[in-house]
Design an enzyme around this catalytic site. Sequence first.
Site, PDB file in Angstrom:
ATOM      1  N   GLU A  45       0.831  -1.217   0.000  1.00  0.00           N
ATOM      2  CA  GLU A  45       0.000   0.000   0.000  1.00  0.00           C
ATOM      3  C   GLU A  45       0.858   1.255   0.000  1.00  0.00           C
ATOM      4  OE1 GLU A  45      -3.024  -0.181  -1.220  1.00  0.00           O
ATOM      5  OE2 GLU A  45      -3.520  -1.588   0.380  1.00  0.00           O
ATOM      6  N   HIS A  46       0.488   2.198  -0.844  1.00  0.00           N
ATOM      7  CA  HIS A  46       1.174   3.498  -0.952  1.00  0.00           C
ATOM      8  C   HIS A  46       2.648   3.338  -1.312  1.00  0.00           C
ATOM      9  CE1 HIS A  46      -2.109   6.152   0.336  1.00  0.00           C
ATOM     10  NE2 HIS A  46      -2.453   5.182   1.177  1.00  0.00           N
ATOM     11  N   ASP A  48       3.260   2.116  -4.804  1.00  0.00           N
ATOM     12  CA  ASP A  48       3.331   2.119  -6.278  1.00  0.00           C
ATOM     13  C   ASP A  48       3.912   3.442  -6.776  1.00  0.00           C
ATOM     14  OD1 ASP A  48       0.968   3.507  -5.551  1.00  0.00           O
ATOM     15  OD2 ASP A  48      -0.226   2.713  -7.216  1.00  0.00           O
ATOM     16  N   GLY A 142     -11.691   2.361  -1.475  1.00  0.00           N
ATOM     17  CA  GLY A 142     -10.386   1.694  -1.583  1.00  0.00           C
ATOM     18  C   GLY A 142     -10.400   0.488  -2.503  1.00  0.00           C
ATOM     19  N   SER A 144     -10.946   0.933  -5.776  1.00  0.00           N
ATOM     20  CA  SER A 144     -10.570   1.461  -7.081  1.00  0.00           C
ATOM     21  C   SER A 144     -11.723   1.651  -8.061  1.00  0.00           C
ATOM     22  CB  SER A 144      -9.502   0.538  -7.692  1.00  0.00           C
ATOM     23  OG  SER A 144      -8.960   1.153  -8.807  1.00  0.00           O
ATOM     24  N   SER A 145     -12.836   2.154  -7.535  1.00  0.00           N
ATOM     25  CA  SER A 145     -13.944   2.495  -8.444  1.00  0.00           C
ATOM     26  C   SER A 145     -13.515   3.610  -9.390  1.00  0.00           C
ATOM     27  CB  SER A 145     -15.177   2.931  -7.646  1.00  0.00           C
ATOM     28  OG  SER A 145     -14.956   4.165  -7.002  1.00  0.00           O
ATOM     29  N   ASP A 189      -3.776   0.647  -9.855  1.00  0.00           N
ATOM     30  CA  ASP A 189      -5.199   0.385 -10.085  1.00  0.00           C
ATOM     31  C   ASP A 189      -5.499   0.188 -11.570  1.00  0.00           C
ATOM     32  OD1 ASP A 189      -5.104   0.971  -7.454  1.00  0.00           O
ATOM     33  OD2 ASP A 189      -6.223   2.837  -7.551  1.00  0.00           O
ATOM     34  N   LYS A 233     -10.633  10.385  -2.540  1.00  0.00           N
ATOM     35  CA  LYS A 233      -9.232  10.813  -2.442  1.00  0.00           C
ATOM     36  C   LYS A 233      -8.954  12.164  -3.088  1.00  0.00           C
ATOM     37  CE  LYS A 233      -9.383   6.804  -2.355  1.00  0.00           C
ATOM     38  NZ  LYS A 233     -10.340   5.878  -1.727  1.00  0.00           N
TER      39      LYS A 233
END
Length: 458
Positions: A45-46, A48, A142, A144-145, A189, A233
């Site tokens: 997480e965080h 990429d 979270g 990734s829509s 994503d 976000k």
Amino acid sequence: MMIGIDNEVRRFKEGNHLEKAFTEKYGHAAEFIAVAPGRVNLIGEHIDYHGYSVLPMALSQSIRIAVSSNDSSQLHISNTSGDKYKDYSGSISDLDIKKGSAPSWHQYVLCGIKGVSENVKNSEDLLGMNFLVEGQVPPNAGLSSSSALVCCSALATTQANKLSFTPSELASICASSERHIGTEGGGMDQAISFLAEEGKAKLIDFDPLKSSNVVLPQQVVFVVAHSGVEMNKAATADFNTRVAEGRLGVQILAVINNLEWKSMKKAKELQKALKRSTKEMLALVAETFHEEPYSLSEISDLLEISAEDLHSQHLSASVQHLRSFELRKRLRHVFTEAARVEAFRDTCEGGGDLSGVQSLGDLMHDSHVSCRDDYECSCPELDELVDLMMKNGAYGARLTGAGWGGCAVAMVAKGSEDVFLRCLKKGFYEKDEEGRKRMDDALFVTAPGAGAHVVFPR
Ligand code: ADP
Ligand code: NG1
Ligand code: MG
């Protein structure tokens, strides 16, 4: 393999409701339906946007867009949840995406179209299009829509214009174009939305983008649960604040080690330039930074530039209001999380005996603790959910996606999922009427789903 016109031909199922709704809305039949999945990130997480590998799998829930083209250069964008997401119409030559406040939903759609238009020779030749969007990915959670919507829109534009890109090209195009919305994300994503395959989790590497299959142990399943807290976000500065803190920490370490720092943006670039192991990078972070936050003037002194230059040239508009920056904790998360992804991949490769499965669970839970304490991107509801998952027998559980709300993912023994779901319902959702109402959509067992594709009429 190309995606778009050369994509494997799939057909609408008889009585497809999106196809019907499209005909009702626009008075003619849709030419095709573009489909792009959301994802659950298992670990990584965080990191990429620091260039490190991540390990997500696609969900079976997706965004779908029924599409026809028009010869009036107009975009008509509509949503099956029209009460929540209002119609938009505009010219295809005016893809205006405003940064800075909570974006309207159609701006994610424009990001996908803009990505394609920036990557074709004659963007003025792009056709007008009529879109009807339907989303099954829980929004602001979270999963990734946002990227499913951007990727679906780019795929729809590609297909409507009979263009041809590879899935990797579209993933990179969409990773860049979603940044028009304002969040400085890394590309996980969009990569999993285009590169996913049914039944397979993926290790995603960046620079260059690459995906490889990860075989998950047979004896586990993954459960996703929504904390009930939504977090868009692009509507707050939290996400970009973390990007800025990590970047400043990286740049200070570059200066101290006599490297060219202004173009250095990612922890992995720094690690490569310094030729150090992840353990050595962690030691470097510990000996360089104090635990307390840094002020702007302290950072400008370390970078040997004026506070004005730091403010105007090295901070994006969305974080120029910040006066205090956490450096040590944030980089500690980045390097430990990068190591956890490698360990997770190695453990999966080693086969799935019980001690291996427990190690994977431990890595997931350590990741949550690091997100909660060092990256500070959890929230009380997510922590409560993760604790409850652990107490009810999960091998491991963690927040997934950017955090500050949204979903947690747990790894549980196959066969125990029904009991596990009942425990979460009782211990978390059935506490109040609101939770009771939403628990059927908020809680589900998931398996790796397929990547983005196009479906045609029968
Ligand atoms: P996520 O973690 O779901 O990616 P983001 O904060 O990145 O959350 O973005 C979510 C935004 O994407 C929503 O606020 C909305 O604007 C848009 N969105 C997501 N799903 C849909 C949908 N089905 N229809 C319209 N817009 C959607
Ligand atoms: P979500 O939670 O889906 O908005 C974001 C970023 C990812 C990644 C994760 C945290 C975008 C489009 N997505 O995901 O790149 O950084 O947070 O691991 O910015
Ligand atoms: Mg998103």
